[in-house]
Design a protein around this motif. Structure first.
Motif, PDB file in Angstrom:
ATOM      1  N   THR A  72       0.827  -1.205   0.000  1.00 23.91           N
ATOM      2  CA  THR A  72       0.000   0.000   0.000  1.00 23.91           C
ATOM      3  C   THR A  72       0.857   1.250   0.000  1.00 23.91           C
ATOM      4  OG1 THR A  72      -1.703  -1.194   1.254  1.00 23.91           O
ATOM      5  CG2 THR A  72      -1.873   1.208   1.195  1.00 23.91           C
ATOM      6  N   PHE A 168      -2.589  -1.413  -3.456  1.00 20.25           N
ATOM      7  CA  PHE A 168      -3.579  -0.404  -3.082  1.00 20.25           C
ATOM      8  C   PHE A 168      -2.915   0.963  -2.951  1.00 20.25           C
ATOM      9  CE2 PHE A 168      -4.749  -4.354  -0.661  1.00 20.25           C
ATOM     10  CZ  PHE A 168      -5.702  -4.799  -1.571  1.00 20.25           C
ATOM     11  N   MET A 186      -9.048  -0.147   6.090  1.00 19.50           N
ATOM     12  CA  MET A 186      -9.378  -0.023   4.675  1.00 19.50           C
ATOM     13  C   MET A 186      -8.642  -1.078   3.852  1.00 19.50           C
ATOM     14  SD  MET A 186      -9.455   4.125   4.209  1.00 19.50           S
ATOM     15  CE  MET A 186     -10.173   4.109   2.550  1.00 19.50           C
ATOM     16  N   ARG A 189     -10.452  -4.343   4.286  1.00 20.79           N
ATOM     17  CA  ARG A 189     -11.703  -4.424   3.528  1.00 20.79           C
ATOM     18  C   ARG A 189     -11.447  -4.590   2.037  1.00 20.79           C
ATOM     19  NH1 ARG A 189     -16.076  -0.362   6.557  1.00 20.79           N
ATOM     20  NH2 ARG A 189     -15.491  -0.975   8.684  1.00 20.79           N
ATOM     21  N   MET A 190     -10.405  -3.975   1.531  1.00 18.14           N
ATOM     22  CA  MET A 190     -10.061  -4.156   0.128  1.00 18.14           C
ATOM     23  C   MET A 190      -9.629  -5.605  -0.132  1.00 18.14           C
ATOM     24  SD  MET A 190     -10.483  -1.199  -1.489  1.00 18.14           S
ATOM     25  CE  MET A 190      -9.486  -1.282  -2.974  1.00 18.14           C
ATOM     26  N   GLU A 191      -8.861  -6.168   0.784  1.00 15.36           N
ATOM     27  CA  GLU A 191      -8.412  -7.547   0.617  1.00 15.36           C
ATOM     28  C   GLU A 191      -9.556  -8.534   0.767  1.00 15.36           C
ATOM     29  OE1 GLU A 191      -5.264  -7.969   3.464  1.00 15.36           O
ATOM     30  OE2 GLU A 191      -3.730  -7.348   2.032  1.00 15.36           O
ATOM     31  N   ASP A 193     -12.588  -8.210  -0.245  1.00 14.66           N
ATOM     32  CA  ASP A 193     -13.472  -8.206  -1.422  1.00 14.66           C
ATOM     33  C   ASP A 193     -12.631  -7.952  -2.667  1.00 14.66           C
ATOM     34  OD1 ASP A 193     -15.435  -8.014  -3.310  1.00 14.66           O
ATOM     35  OD2 ASP A 193     -16.626  -6.503  -2.268  1.00 14.66           O
ATOM     36  N   LEU A 196     -13.686  -5.244  -5.143  1.00 13.40           N
ATOM     37  CA  LEU A 196     -13.793  -3.857  -4.710  1.00 13.40           C
ATOM     38  C   LEU A 196     -12.680  -3.026  -5.333  1.00 13.40           C
ATOM     39  CD1 LEU A 196     -15.268  -1.812  -2.898  1.00 13.40           C
ATOM     40  CD2 LEU A 196     -13.795  -2.518  -1.004  1.00 13.40           C
ATOM     41  N   LEU A 199     -12.750   2.267  -2.333  1.00 11.70           N
ATOM     42  CA  LEU A 199     -13.418   2.376  -1.040  1.00 11.70           C
ATOM     43  C   LEU A 199     -13.315   3.814  -0.565  1.00 11.70           C
ATOM     44  CD1 LEU A 199     -14.837   1.049   1.370  1.00 11.70           C
ATOM     45  CD2 LEU A 199     -12.579   0.475   2.295  1.00 11.70           C
ATOM     46  N   ARG A 249      -7.853   0.158  -5.723  1.00  9.23           N
ATOM     47  CA  ARG A 249      -7.062  -1.005  -6.123  1.00  9.23           C
ATOM     48  C   ARG A 249      -6.254  -0.573  -7.342  1.00  9.23           C
ATOM     49  NH1 ARG A 249      -7.833  -6.163  -4.557  1.00  9.23           N
ATOM     50  NH2 ARG A 249      -9.863  -5.560  -3.703  1.00  9.23           N
ATOM     51  N   TRP A 288     -15.921  -3.104 -11.612  1.00  8.32           N
ATOM     52  CA  TRP A 288     -15.413  -2.999 -10.245  1.00  8.32           C
ATOM     53  C   TRP A 288     -16.442  -2.343  -9.343  1.00  8.32           C
ATOM     54  CZ3 TRP A 288     -11.091  -5.577  -9.145  1.00  8.32           C
ATOM     55  CH2 TRP A 288     -10.209  -5.854 -10.182  1.00  8.32           C
TER      56      TRP A 288
END
Length: 360
Positions: A72, A168, A186, A189-191, A193, A196, A199, A249, A288
């Motif tokens: 990230t 990310f 965050m 949550r990205m990982e 889904d 996604l 976010l 992403r 997406w």
């Protein structure tokens, strides 16, 4: 939307009934049309607030959630801002992230500064930042020679040069601030889904000093959560992107969000100013998810301190939103994305319609 149309039709009908006493004229019909459009717009905003009155149910907590692993980077675009304050925010976020996780989150300060004195100060404070935080190899600074495309072009340039190193990217503004725990959540949550693509958080306005700024800060704190929850419910996976305090992403964003340069001169041609709405629409078009999570705390921003500064920003938004008329018919866009473009245009056309009603 249907309820808003019903309210607009009702207002126009009442007006026509009142006007029919002295006989209907073409001018009465024109006034009723303006009233219908204006009332529908106001009713839409009210309905959005009503939808958001009920808070979202609390998300189920996972025992001992696995630590995030995604590579990230936090992007901090700057352009002629006071570097002392901006770099202090970066230092605070870096320390907060280091406290929240062992994951080596990187920070990239992307300068579009054109003022030579400010650019020199940025280099000085960057050296001080590295010394103060020990962030060598994790905090970076680069200044473009040409600021093509403004902020959107700045981020596009970073992704083209260095995006392959990251999964990310958290996109901020120069006046943004986020807590390390929020950034880590965050990433989780990205990982969680893989579909996604973006976010978005709900930033809280902070540090207002003037009377105007304090009033705007209070209004944002009072109304934004309600309207944002309504927006999140209605837009679902075709949610908003406000250009900052959001995580993307990188492969999805880089492959989907190339922005066109509109033909013709400004205000309708040239680089797209309200690029964030367009980028959200392009991500959704590519399949997406674009999601607004209003339960995420620890996300902050600042706002204009005077009505003059507010008007300057609003003029830029006005031009950017009107440019969306050139994009609204682009092939493959989701219906909701087209509606968002239309809504953004209407936000600046509505006062003209009210003026037309009052004059007629």
């Amino acid at each position: 939307v249907f309820l808003s149309l019903v309210i607009g039709v009702g207002a126009a009908s009442i007006y026509l009934q009142y006007s029919a006493v002295n006989g209907l004229t073409v001018l009465c019909l024109v006034s009723a049309f303006f009233l219908f459009l204006s009332t529908t717009w106001l009713a839409w905003g009210a309905c959005l607030g009503l939808v958001g009155l009920k808070p979202f149910p609390a998300a189920p907590t996972m025992p001992n959630p696995a630590p995030p692993t995604g590579r990230t980077v936090v992007l901090v675009p700057v352009c002629n801002e006071e570097p002392t304050v901006t770099f202090a925010r970066v230092a605070a976020m870096y320390r907060s992230v280091c406290t929240a996780t062992d994951l080596p989150v990187h920070f990239a300060i992307l300068s579009d500064t054109r003022d030579a004195a400010i650019a020199q100060a940025e280099e000085k404070w960057f050296a001080h930042l590295l010394t103060d935080t020990g962030g060598q190899g994790r905090i970076f600074y680069r200044r473009r020679s040409q600021n093509t495309g403004r902020k959107a072009g700045n981020i596009e340039d970073f992704f083209a040069r260095s995006g392959g190193a990251y999964d990310f990217a958290l996109i901020l503004d120069a006046d943004s601030l986020m807590e390390g725990a929020t950034i880590v959540e965050m990433i989780r949550r990205m990982e969680a889904d893989p579909a996604l693509g973006l976010l978005q958080t709900l930033p809280v306005v902070v540090r207002a000093q003037s009377i105007f700024g304090r009033v705007m800060q209070f209004a944002a704190a009072f109304f934004s959560p309600v309207f944002s929850r309504g927006l999140a419910r209605l837009q679902g996976h075709t949610g908003p992107f406000w250009g900052h305090n959001a995580m993307v992403r990188v492969p999805a964003f880089a492959s989907s969000c190339g922005l066109p340069v509109l033909s013709g001169p400004p205000p309708f041609g040239g680089h797209i100013l309200s690029h964030d709405y367009v980028e959200a629409a392009l991500l959704a078009r590519a399949g997406w998810k674009v999601r607004l999570d209003t339960d995420l705390k620890g996300s902050y921003e600042e706002a204009p301190e005077s009505i003059v500064e507010h008007a300057k920003r609003d003029r830029r938004w006005c031009q950017g939103n009107l440019q969306h008329l050139r994009i609204i018919a682009a092939p493959g866009l989701k219906p909701w994305s087209r509606f968002v473009f239309l809504q953004g245009v209407f936000a600046y056309v509505a006062p003209v319609l009210w003026a037309g009603f009052l004059i007629s």
